[in-house]
Design an enzyme around this catalytic site. Structure first.
Site, PDB file in Angstrom:
ATOM      1  NE  ARG A   1     118.045  44.048   0.152  1.00  0.00           N
ATOM      2  CZ  ARG A   1     117.469  44.330   1.209  1.00  0.00           C
ATOM      3  NH1 ARG A   1     117.126  43.547   2.076  1.00  0.00           N
ATOM      4  NH2 ARG A   1     117.730  45.443   1.532  1.00  0.00           N
TER       5      ARG A   1
ATOM      6  NE  ARG B   1     120.535  49.633  -9.318  1.00  0.00           N
ATOM      7  CZ  ARG B   1     120.007  50.695  -8.732  1.00  0.00           C
ATOM      8  NH1 ARG B   1     120.800  51.478  -7.979  1.00  0.00           N
ATOM      9  NH2 ARG B   1     118.824  50.786  -8.084  1.00  0.00           N
ATOM     10  CG  HIS B   2     119.241  47.459 -14.295  1.00  0.00           C
ATOM     11  ND1 HIS B   2     118.339  48.624 -14.020  1.00  0.00           N
ATOM     12  CD2 HIS B   2     118.895  46.720 -13.125  1.00  0.00           C
ATOM     13  CE1 HIS B   2     117.660  48.568 -12.911  1.00  0.00           C
ATOM     14  NE2 HIS B   2     118.143  47.497 -12.234  1.00  0.00           N
TER      15      HIS B   2
ATOM     16  NE  ARG C   1     114.808  46.215 -12.309  1.00  0.00           N
ATOM     17  CZ  ARG C   1     114.072  45.502 -11.373  1.00  0.00           C
ATOM     18  NH1 ARG C   1     113.187  44.756 -12.056  1.00  0.00           N
ATOM     19  NH2 ARG C   1     114.318  45.155 -10.223  1.00  0.00           N
TER      20      ARG C   1
ATOM     21  CG  ASN D   1     120.207  45.680  -3.046  1.00  0.00           C
ATOM     22  OD1 ASN D   1     120.954  46.331  -2.473  1.00  0.00           O
ATOM     23  ND2 ASN D   1     119.302  46.274  -3.457  1.00  0.00           N
TER      24      ASN D   1
ATOM     25  CB  CYS E   1     111.854  48.070  -8.965  1.00  0.00           C
ATOM     26  SG  CYS E   1     111.295  47.354 -10.519  1.00  0.00           S
ATOM     27  CB  SER E   2     112.245  43.860  -5.504  1.00  0.00           C
ATOM     28  OG  SER E   2     112.274  42.591  -5.017  1.00  0.00           O
TER      29      SER E   2
ATOM     30  CD1 TRP F   1     107.663  51.714 -11.526  1.00  0.00           C
ATOM     31  CD2 TRP F   1     107.770  49.975  -9.729  1.00  0.00           C
ATOM     32  NE1 TRP F   1     106.723  51.062 -11.405  1.00  0.00           N
ATOM     33  CE2 TRP F   1     106.695  50.162 -10.273  1.00  0.00           C
ATOM     34  CE3 TRP F   1     108.174  49.062  -8.625  1.00  0.00           C
ATOM     35  CZ2 TRP F   1     105.581  49.510  -9.675  1.00  0.00           C
ATOM     36  CZ3 TRP F   1     106.996  48.461  -8.405  1.00  0.00           C
ATOM     37  CH2 TRP F   1     105.925  48.478  -9.014  1.00  0.00           C
TER      38      TRP F   1
HETATM   39  O1  LIG Z   1     114.897  46.905  -7.994  1.00  0.00           O
HETATM   40  C1  LIG Z   1     115.870  47.762  -7.315  1.00  0.00           C
HETATM   41  O2  LIG Z   1     117.115  47.472  -7.574  1.00  0.00           O
HETATM   42  P1  LIG Z   1     117.333  47.415  -9.165  1.00  0.00           P
HETATM   43  O3  LIG Z   1     117.095  48.839  -9.837  1.00  0.00           O
HETATM   44  O4  LIG Z   1     119.103  47.375  -9.293  1.00  0.00           O
HETATM   45  O5  LIG Z   1     117.125  46.453  -9.745  1.00  0.00           O
HETATM   46  C2  LIG Z   1     115.717  47.932  -5.781  1.00  0.00           C
HETATM   47  O6  LIG Z   1     114.519  48.492  -5.650  1.00  0.00           O
HETATM   48  C3  LIG Z   1     116.906  48.682  -5.131  1.00  0.00           C
HETATM   49  O7  LIG Z   1     116.629  49.383  -4.080  1.00  0.00           O
HETATM   50  P2  LIG Z   1     117.501  49.949  -3.199  1.00  0.00           P
HETATM   51  O8  LIG Z   1     118.685  50.832  -3.914  1.00  0.00           O
HETATM   52  O9  LIG Z   1     116.874  50.780  -2.220  1.00  0.00           O
HETATM   53  O10 LIG Z   1     118.258  48.747  -2.509  1.00  0.00           O
END
Ligand SMILES: O=C(OP(=O)(O)O)[C@H](O)COP(=O)(O)O
Length: 259
Positions: free
Chosen positions: A90, A10-11, A62, A190, A23-24, A16
């Site tokens: 997600r 995960r980056h 990111r 996710n 952020c999504s 955010w």
């Molecule tokens: O952008 C998001 O994930 P990311 O930081 O891995 O890109 C989501 O907002 C992660 O949210 P969550 O931890 O509530 O599933």
């Protein structure tokens, strides 16, 4: 016996993540701490002597930025980086941009947990009145996808993430792994959880308990059929990893100041 090593990452922290907002599909860059996390991750890979042959990212900055920083620190900038929307985070629908703790105050922690961690419940869809709708769907990057913009998701459950990710996994990533290449997937909380669920055969209920913090790589050792031969390893200092997992889980708690 382990045949293949696959790394999921995960980056590093984005702006955010720090503000506890969903952020999504909004394209946030890494924060200063996120840059450091990605570089630390590169150092860790270097220390272990890992060598990547292919890096896969989403088309969100990111995830790409993290891949660049990791490979730069490792002196492996030349390794091909392949990008696809199918590794995007997600799609959080109408929740995009909202603060998790404020949502927990308004709707209850249980509802936020269902939105965040249930397998097959999608949040309410985003529509044109949403402040980030046009920023997302008018972004040129989405005209490059293998799916027309009008058919891209407006909200997704984790199951729907897996459904759009699996064709890419089987058609593009699996052949690389089976060819003996060491692959790094630099993606999102996710999209990595969905992939992990598939590879490890985690049940719909148990995936709710799997949390991936930013900047902590997951090492999977797989046999020739890409079945895990041992439990996943989260690389790094165990105490730091546990604290990072707790921090992500606590993001859904109802705190008045939203922090
Ligand atoms: O952008 C998001 O994930 P990311 O930081 O891995 O890109 C989501 O907002 C992660 O949210 P969550 O931890 O509530 O599933």
């Amino acid at each position: 016996m382990s045949v293949h090593k696959l790394f999921l990452l995960r980056h590093g922290e984005g702006a955010w993540n720090k503000e506890n907002r969903f952020c999504s599909w909004v394209d946030q860059k890494l924060s200063e701490a996120g840059v450091q996390e990605a570089q630390d991750c590169g150092e860790l890979f270097k220390l272990h002597g890992y060598k990547f042959d292919k890096v896969f990212t989403s088309i969100l900055s990111r995830s790409v930025q993290t891949a660049w920083l990791v490979t730069e620190v490792m002196g492996q900038e030349w390794v091909p980086v392949i990008k696809s929307w199918r590794l995007n985070e997600r799609h959080y629908g109408a929740l995009i941009g909202l603060n998790r703790a404020e949502m927990a105050q308004k709707h209850g922690e249980q509802q936020v947990k269902v939105w965040r961690r249930s397998y097959d419940v999608a949040p309410p869809p985003i529509d044109e009145s949403h402040p980030y709708y046009h920023e997302i769907y008018n972004d040129r990057r989405y005209t490059t996808c293998d799916t027309p913009v009008k058919d891209l998701p407006r909200s997704e459950s984790l199951k729907q993430v897996l459904d759009r990710l699996l064709p890419y996994w089987y058609d593009v990533i699996v052949p690389e792994i089976k060819a003996g290449h060491t692959v790094l997937v630099s993606a999102h909380g996710n999209s990595c959880r969905a992939l992990l669920k598939h590879i490890e055969g985690i049940s719909d209920a148990d995936i709710a308990g799997v949390t991936l913090p930013t900047g902590i790589p997951v090492l999977l050792e797989l046999d020739a059929d890409l079945k895990p031969v041992k439990p996943r390893q989260l690389l790094g200092d165990p105490a730091k990893i546990q604290a990072a997992i707790k921090k992500v889980e606590d993001q859904g708690k109802a705190l008045p100041n939203g922090k």
